[in-house]
Design an enzyme around this catalytic site. Structure first.
Site, PDB file in Angstrom:
ATOM      1  N   ASP A 207       0.795  -1.340   0.114  1.00  0.00           N
ATOM      2  CA  ASP A 207       0.038   0.011   0.295  1.00  0.00           C
ATOM      3  C   ASP A 207       0.710   1.410   0.097  1.00  0.00           C
ATOM      4  O   ASP A 207       1.744   1.315   0.775  1.00  0.00           O
ATOM      5  CB  ASP A 207      -0.871   0.107   1.225  1.00  0.00           C
ATOM      6  CG  ASP A 207      -1.634  -1.025   1.403  1.00  0.00           C
ATOM      7  OD1 ASP A 207      -1.837  -2.108   0.535  1.00  0.00           O
ATOM      8  OD2 ASP A 207      -2.565  -1.158   2.418  1.00  0.00           O
TER       9      ASP A 207
ATOM     10  N   GLU B  36     -10.627  -1.731   3.580  1.00  0.00           N
ATOM     11  CA  GLU B  36      -9.384  -1.076   3.978  1.00  0.00           C
ATOM     12  C   GLU B  36      -9.295   0.176   3.207  1.00  0.00           C
ATOM     13  O   GLU B  36      -9.873   0.492   2.418  1.00  0.00           O
ATOM     14  CB  GLU B  36      -8.489  -2.241   3.388  1.00  0.00           C
ATOM     15  CG  GLU B  36      -8.677  -3.291   4.144  1.00  0.00           C
ATOM     16  CD  GLU B  36      -7.163  -4.595   3.759  1.00  0.00           C
ATOM     17  OE1 GLU B  36      -6.475  -5.100   4.323  1.00  0.00           O
ATOM     18  OE2 GLU B  36      -6.914  -4.583   2.527  1.00  0.00           O
TER      19      GLU B  36
END
Length: 491
Positions: free
Chosen positions: A24, A202
């Protein structure tokens, strides 16, 4: 013109770490002339492991300098995803007269019974992000009733003069507010009965955009990424909602009753936007992790694993009464263009002949044509592989077909074709196709239809070809540029 660069899978103009694992993007912030990109990083392994924050900076969003690791695991846990803000007015008390950077991130550790404990913590920097001090009062937010409690995205809400945090909590997001980034108060929860829920929520984001560039017409946009579910071939992906936000509650609009995907490919996940881009710039800049949890640990790169999409500009546009979220490559990328081919009003045969003279593994192709005729380009083509990118006029959609793109035996769901509907009523269609050594990013319909896909060509796969439903297809515009970050320094 013929150009060929020896094949490998590290992109020419996409950020990837010097070595080892990356996932990420985190903590993107603009401060004192630099764009910062932090990222989930396992510096000792090629697969997901003990998470650190890696760090890179850029002055132009194209050329990146990787710096030392910013945050490392400690006694509270691993360093999961989060965000960074500029504390302009020293609300934290960490700084004196000059502003500094504050990171808000998730600490994650395994507790007894193997269930993770996830809490939110702070770190701050007084030297433009080169070194970081963790707050001695960490964690600053915790909830023992939740297993999934992570990925804080924080911003300053001018109307209420408070910091706002949006946080992923399993199948919903929660909103909190704070005067000082240290003390947080629960405001509201969003997600029940709306959106896609077959996967953990998320990496949320929340920001405001003008509609059609009109400051008097604005909506709030919420991004929520969805984790991989083995029952769905798409794997991990990102949905978006539009609506209103008053500093406490996000109220979705009617359009958000439908599930809407940010990207229709397989490889744009966990993306969030930059903080503190100057108001005079006027852009909402975004970047995503160019992979998918379905196969991220298995992709066939060497020495490194993981890359980011190109930075993108986000905007809202109303079409036939419906507001869509649009994406286009950040304008800085155009500065890296080196022309390889420019043609107008070119027939299918002429286009095919011109393209076959090129051999490229890293480039941008732009085409404009009638939307009522089907056509496609074969890119990264070689003796044993090709990726097909094109327009299906019958179904009025664009597509990327990586069924024969090269290596794909590392996961059964990797090969396949991915499609995105066109929602513009015009009689022309524009395709912007960004091709790099291991990726395709297609922007069509002004950026409303976007497909991002990894590819792993084999051999010397630098061919480009054009195919059309018949010889009468004409391309109004056909342009090809190599994309060379070094070109920025020469201009």
């Amino acid at each position: 013109m013929s150009t060929f660069i020896k094949q490998n899978y590290r992109g020419v103009y996409h950020f990837s770490p010097r070595a080892m694992w990356m996932n990420d993007p985190n903590g993107m912030v603009y401060f004192e002339g630099e764009y910062h990109l932090f990222f989930q990083h396992h510096p000792q392994g090629m697969t997901w492991g003990p998470m650190h924050w890696g760090h890179a900076v850029s002055k132009d969003l194209v050329t990146w300098e990787e710096l030392d690791i910013a945050l490392a695991p400690d006694e509270i846990g691993m360093i999961f995803s989060g965000s960074i803000v500029v504390d302009w007015h020293n609300t934290t008390g960490f700084f004196g007269e000059k502003p500094g950077l504050v990171a808000i991130f998730t600490h994650s550790r395994e507790a007894q019974g193997s269930q993770p404990v996830q809490t939110q913590s702070l770190a701050y920097s007084v030297d433009k992000g080169r070194t970081w001090t963790k707050f001695e009062g960490n964690p600053v937010l915790q909830d023992e009733s939740l297993i999934d409690f992570r990925d804080p995205k924080v911003f300053w809400h001018q109307d209420t003069r408070r910091w706002i945090m949006i946080l992923a909590c399993g199948q919903t997001v929660r909103l909190y507010h704070s005067p000082d980034l240290k003390n947080w108060t629960f405001a509201s929860e969003f997600g029940d009965g709306i959106g896609f829920h077959d996967g953990v929520w998320e990496c949320p984001d929340l920001f405001q955009l003008s509609i059609d560039g009109d400051p008097s017409r604005q909506k709030w946009v919420m991004l929520v990424s969805i984790g991989d579910n083995p029952d769905y071939p798409e794997g991990s992906r990102t949905q978006y909602f539009t609506g209103d936000f008053d500093g406490l509650t996000f109220a979705p609009d009617a359009e958000s009753g439908e599930i809407r995907w940010l990207d229709h490919g397989r490889d744009n996940y966990a993306g969030v936007s930059w903080s503190d881009v100057p108001e005079e710039d006027g852009r909402r800049l975004f970047i995503g992790w160019m992979s998918n949890w379905k196969y991220a640990n298995l992709t066939p790169t060497e020495n490194f694993r993981g890359a980011m999409t190109v930075p993108r500009e986000l905007s809202l546009e109303e079409r036939d009464g419906v507001v869509y979220l649009l994406q286009k490559p950040a304008r800085e990328l155009e500065g890296a263009r080196v022309p390889a081919l420019r043609l107008q009003s070119v027939s299918a045969a002429e286009a095919e002949k011109a393209l076959r003279s090129l051999r490229l593994d890293s480039f941008e192709l732009r085409a404009v044509a009638s939307a009522d005729r089907s056509f496609a380009f074969k890119v990264r083509s070689g003796d044993a592989c090709e990726t097909v990118v094109g327009m299906n006029a019958v179904d009025r959609e664009v597509f990327v077909d990586r069924s024969k793109s090269g290596k794909h035996d590392f996961h059964p769901h990797f090969p396949g074709a991915h499609h995105a509907k066109l929602n513009a009523a015009g009689d022309k269609v524009e395709l912007r196709i960004l091709v790099d050594r291991s990726s395709i990013e297609l922007f069509a319909d002004g950026g409303q239809a976007v497909i991002t896909d990894l590819i792993y060509p084999e051999g010397e796969a630098g061919g480009i070809a054009f195919v059309a439903e018949d010889d009468s297809v004409v391309l109004d515009v056909l342009e090809v540029y190599t994309l060379e970050p070094s070109a920025l320094t020469r201009k």
